[in-house]
Scaffold this motif. Structure first.
Motif: not given
Length: 88
Positions: A68-73, A1-12
């Motif tokens: 942004k990548e560090e913050a998402m991770t 899963m791409a980082l952006q997608e995983e980030f959005k899923e985690s936000a939900d």
């Protein structure tokens, strides 16, 4: 899963955290979310008559400088940690 997608899923998933989640943890998530989506703080610090907004601003300022990548991770890891704590 791409980082952006995983980030959005985690936000939900973060929206579904239990009400017993500590405010300090919520502020960490807020700061990381803002850093990941907006970048470095771009507003003035709210005044002392807005304690909630001021706490949010401080949480965002605390993670300033992260990419942004560090913050998402870190956000994804924190959500997983809080979900694990809620399940225990």
């Amino acid at each position: 899963m791409a980082l952006q997608e995983e980030f959005k899923e985690s936000a939900d998933k973060a929206k579904a955290l239990p009400p017993t989640t500590k405010d300090a943890d919520k502020l960490i998530l807020y700061g990381l979310y803002k850093q990941a989506t907006v970048g470095n703080v771009n507003t003035d610090r709210p005044g002392i008559f807005s304690p909630t907004d001021r706490a949010k601003w401080d949480a965002w300022k605390a993670v300033e400088g992260k990419t942004k990548e560090e913050a998402m991770t870190e956000y994804i890891a924190k959500v997983k940690e809080l979900q694990g704590a809620a399940a225990a």
